[in-house]
Design a protein around this motif. Structure first.
Motif, PDB file in Angstrom:
ATOM      1  N   SER A 177       0.849  -1.138  -0.077  1.00  0.00           N
ATOM      2  CA  SER A 177       0.118  -0.108  -0.005  1.00  0.00           C
ATOM      3  C   SER A 177       0.942   1.302  -0.092  1.00  0.00           C
ATOM      4  O   SER A 177       2.092   1.314   0.073  1.00  0.00           O
ATOM      5  CB  SER A 177      -0.807  -0.007   1.330  1.00  0.00           C
ATOM      6  N   GLU A 226       1.827   3.185   2.147  1.00  0.00           N
ATOM      7  CA  GLU A 226       2.653   3.318   3.333  1.00  0.00           C
ATOM      8  C   GLU A 226       4.023   2.595   3.487  1.00  0.00           C
ATOM      9  O   GLU A 226       4.960   2.956   3.660  1.00  0.00           O
ATOM     10  CB  GLU A 226       2.035   2.747   4.528  1.00  0.00           C
ATOM     11  N   SER A 271       1.565   9.059   1.723  1.00  0.00           N
ATOM     12  CA  SER A 271       0.199   8.844   1.738  1.00  0.00           C
ATOM     13  C   SER A 271      -0.811   8.681   0.649  1.00  0.00           C
ATOM     14  O   SER A 271      -2.107   8.612   0.694  1.00  0.00           O
ATOM     15  CB  SER A 271      -0.476  10.034   2.517  1.00  0.00           C
ATOM     16  N   ILE A 280      -2.563   6.865  -2.302  1.00  0.00           N
ATOM     17  CA  ILE A 280      -3.409   5.334  -2.418  1.00  0.00           C
ATOM     18  C   ILE A 280      -3.230   4.889  -3.533  1.00  0.00           C
ATOM     19  O   ILE A 280      -3.604   5.300  -4.676  1.00  0.00           O
ATOM     20  CB  ILE A 280      -4.872   5.576  -2.048  1.00  0.00           C
ATOM     21  N   ILE A 313      -4.159  12.455  -4.531  1.00  0.00           N
ATOM     22  CA  ILE A 313      -3.787  11.287  -3.520  1.00  0.00           C
ATOM     23  C   ILE A 313      -4.162   9.818  -4.162  1.00  0.00           C
ATOM     24  O   ILE A 313      -3.589   8.998  -4.025  1.00  0.00           O
ATOM     25  CB  ILE A 313      -4.624  11.389  -2.294  1.00  0.00           C
ATOM     26  N   MET A 324     -10.216   1.215  -1.984  1.00  0.00           N
ATOM     27  CA  MET A 324      -9.946   1.446  -0.592  1.00  0.00           C
ATOM     28  C   MET A 324     -10.882   2.697   0.045  1.00  0.00           C
ATOM     29  O   MET A 324     -10.357   3.376   0.572  1.00  0.00           O
ATOM     30  CB  MET A 324      -8.367   1.948  -0.864  1.00  0.00           C
ATOM     31  N   GLN A 347      -7.398  11.518   5.893  1.00  0.00           N
ATOM     32  CA  GLN A 347      -6.613  10.751   4.910  1.00  0.00           C
ATOM     33  C   GLN A 347      -5.393  11.397   4.643  1.00  0.00           C
ATOM     34  O   GLN A 347      -4.495  10.422   4.482  1.00  0.00           O
ATOM     35  CB  GLN A 347      -7.506  10.889   3.612  1.00  0.00           C
ATOM     36  N   LYS A 348      -5.044  12.676   4.739  1.00  0.00           N
ATOM     37  CA  LYS A 348      -3.937  13.296   4.349  1.00  0.00           C
ATOM     38  C   LYS A 348      -2.793  13.030   5.306  1.00  0.00           C
ATOM     39  O   LYS A 348      -1.729  12.545   5.046  1.00  0.00           O
ATOM     40  CB  LYS A 348      -4.053  14.733   4.477  1.00  0.00           C
ATOM     41  N   ARG A 357      -3.028  10.877   7.800  1.00  0.00           N
ATOM     42  CA  ARG A 357      -3.234   9.464   8.319  1.00  0.00           C
ATOM     43  C   ARG A 357      -3.219   9.358   9.877  1.00  0.00           C
ATOM     44  O   ARG A 357      -2.564   8.633  10.503  1.00  0.00           O
ATOM     45  CB  ARG A 357      -2.051   8.677   7.919  1.00  0.00           C
ATOM     46  N   GLU A 408      -0.464  -0.927  13.426  1.00  0.00           N
ATOM     47  CA  GLU A 408      -0.364  -0.807  11.897  1.00  0.00           C
ATOM     48  C   GLU A 408      -1.428  -1.132  11.260  1.00  0.00           C
ATOM     49  O   GLU A 408      -1.947  -2.214  11.696  1.00  0.00           O
ATOM     50  CB  GLU A 408       0.868  -1.673  11.549  1.00  0.00           C
ATOM     51  N   TYR A 467      -1.989  -1.418   7.943  1.00  0.00           N
ATOM     52  CA  TYR A 467      -1.682  -2.208   6.753  1.00  0.00           C
ATOM     53  C   TYR A 467      -0.710  -3.270   7.124  1.00  0.00           C
ATOM     54  O   TYR A 467      -0.218  -3.193   8.055  1.00  0.00           O
ATOM     55  CB  TYR A 467      -0.935  -1.078   5.819  1.00  0.00           C
TER      56      TYR A 467
END
Lengths: 170, 293
Positions: free
Chosen positions: A25, A27, A32, A34, A138, B130, B202-203, B205, B263, B265
């Motif tokens: 992903s 990360e 950030s 997607i 994003i 997502m 979102q930006k 996190r 985490e 993810y």
């Protein structure tokens, strides 16, 4: 075997998408952004272009519906969009020569259309948490990049699978 | 292109749009359980995904192990320095635990908000689209998983059970944008500060902890844990650390930005938490607060 190869590979891409989403992903690339995999959709588009339009739309609907049931739990969005975009792409391919480079470009455009339409659909249903510019930077651009890379890598294998299934004889 | 909108096509398109809207309307509302065709599809794909996932996870685990090996020396050094601290802490905790049990015996109070039964589970799939941050685990109703249970990793809370089928369940992650995804949390310091985890930035996190009274001071780096007051989650599951605090748009409450300690993810093994103390659901008086966990 040649009858089974199309549904089996569609189901393989269906599961590979979720495994990809689980393992890699944004990360992992320290950002950030997607990256959304659309492997199944690419397969359906190639099926429409190099196989038959009818099968493309049917597979789009069935696997789109499966996607809705198993992953998003909002029924109908992907089922409708997969089938609809498969139809649009097949119409577009009639206007141009169906060689693999054009197919790759049109598939990428179709993925962009899919992402934008899903964004709008989610905006109607609930708060998406980002405005359109944020969405474009994003989500949309990284997604297109990822999927274009995927198309370049797998275009020929997918094309070969579909040609093996031999739709002209049906 | 006139033949694109032939009459028959147009009708098919319109009918399918109507069906689409009806289906979305049917599935978007908060459902207690799924219809049986959905359950059947989910269980079947879950079964296949479970098989598919094993070799993939094996390879991924191997790569991760090799990565870990590279950092072993430095990590070892760092951990050795903290070992002494750990021994001291351990004896302290043992003493405190013993004292706690004795005091509870005196008070004759058997149950605590903290007690829970763990159910071990493995992630077998994640939603590739997502927008809805959801993962699927390989434990379902027959293993005792129920809707709204907390899901944790060894590091902290990651989400709650959204829906269950016989053999699989869907976990809604903390990062999911759902206004109904509210969790009652607290910061336990000198005085206790309560708030709700509502939403995700979102930006940056970061999780948003809202409804904090405007007059309390929150230190950066404070630990946020579940309060257990919502009625479903046990108390004391770590959620994250406060990164920054701002006042909300009307200035009546404060918003803390919380960095999740787990985490979200690359999840693999998770624990579904079943609270031991009975929930408030049986005495369904608090209808409006039913969603606050």
């Amino acid at each position: 075997m040649s009858r089974l190869i199309i549904p089996l590979s569609a189901f393989f891409f269906f599961m590979a998408e979720s495994t990809y989403a689980d393992l890699f992903s944004g990360e992992h690339f320290n950002s950030s952004r997607i990256f959304v995999p659309h492997f199944l959709f690419i397969f359906i588009l190639f099926l429409t272009i190099f196989g038959s339009t009818k099968y493309g739309i049917i597979y789009g609907f069935i696997f789109g519906f499966l996607f809705d049931v198993v992953y998003t739990e909002i029924l109908g969005v992907y089922a409708f969009l997969f089938a609809f975009l498969a139809l649009v792409v097949s119409r577009l391919m009639k206007l141009v020569h169906s060689n693999i480079f054009i197919a790759a470009l049109i598939s990428t455009a179709a993925i962009a259309a899919l992402e934008i339409l899903v964004y709008e659909a989610n905006g109607l249903i609930k708060d998406t948490g980002m405005n359109f510019t944020e969405f474009a930077t994003i989500r949309l651009l990284p997604t297109l990049l990822l999927n274009f890379a995927f198309i370049i890598i797998l275009a020929f294998p997918i094309k070969r699978i579909i040609e093996k299934a031999n739709f002209e004889s049906d | 292109m006139p033949q694109f909108f032939l009459n028959k096509r147009l009708i098919v398109l319109l009918v399918s749009i109507i069906i689409l809207v009806a289906l979305i309307g049917f599935s978007v509302r908060e459902r207690e359980k799924l219809s049986w065709p959905e359950q059947f599809l989910k269980d079947t794909t879950g079964f296949v995904q479970n098989i598919f996932h094993q070799p993939v996870q094996f390879v991924a685990g191997f790569v991760e192990n090799v990565n870990d090996l590279q950092h072993t020396y430095q990590e070892n050094k760092r951990l050795k320095t903290r070992l002494d601290e750990y021994v001291k802490l351990k004896t302290e905790v043992q003493e405190l635990e013993k004292e706690n049990v004795e005091l509870r015996d005196i008070l004759d109070k058997k149950e605590s908000l903290r007690d829970f039964d763990p159910i071990q589970a493995t992630i077998i799939a994640r939603n590739p689209d997502m927008w809805h941050e959801k993962t699927i685990i390989n434990r379902g109703k027959i293993h005792g998983v129920q809707k709204d249970m907390a899901v944790i990793t060894s590091k902290g809370l990651i989400g709650k059970i959204k829906i269950t089928t016989q053999f699989t369940s869907t976990v809604q992650l903390l990062s999911s944008m759902d206004p109904k995804n509210r969790i009652s949390v607290g910061i336990y310091g000198k005085g206790t500060i309560y708030g709700f985890i509502e939403g995700f930035d979102q930006k940056e996190r970061l999780l948003l902890m809202k409804k904090i009274p405007y007059d309390v001071k929150i230190k950066k780096g404070s630990e946020v844990v579940t309060s257990g007051l919502g009625g479903v989650f046990p108390r004391g599951l770590p959620v994250g650390k406060v990164e920054k605090v701002e006042s909300d748009q009307y200035g009546l409450t404060q918003v803390a930005y919380v960095k999740p300690s787990a985490e979200l993810y690359d999840l693999n093994h998770v624990i579904v938490v079943k609270r031991k103390i009975s929930t408030t659901e049986s005495s369904s008086g608090a209808g409006a607060e039913g969603d606050d966990l």
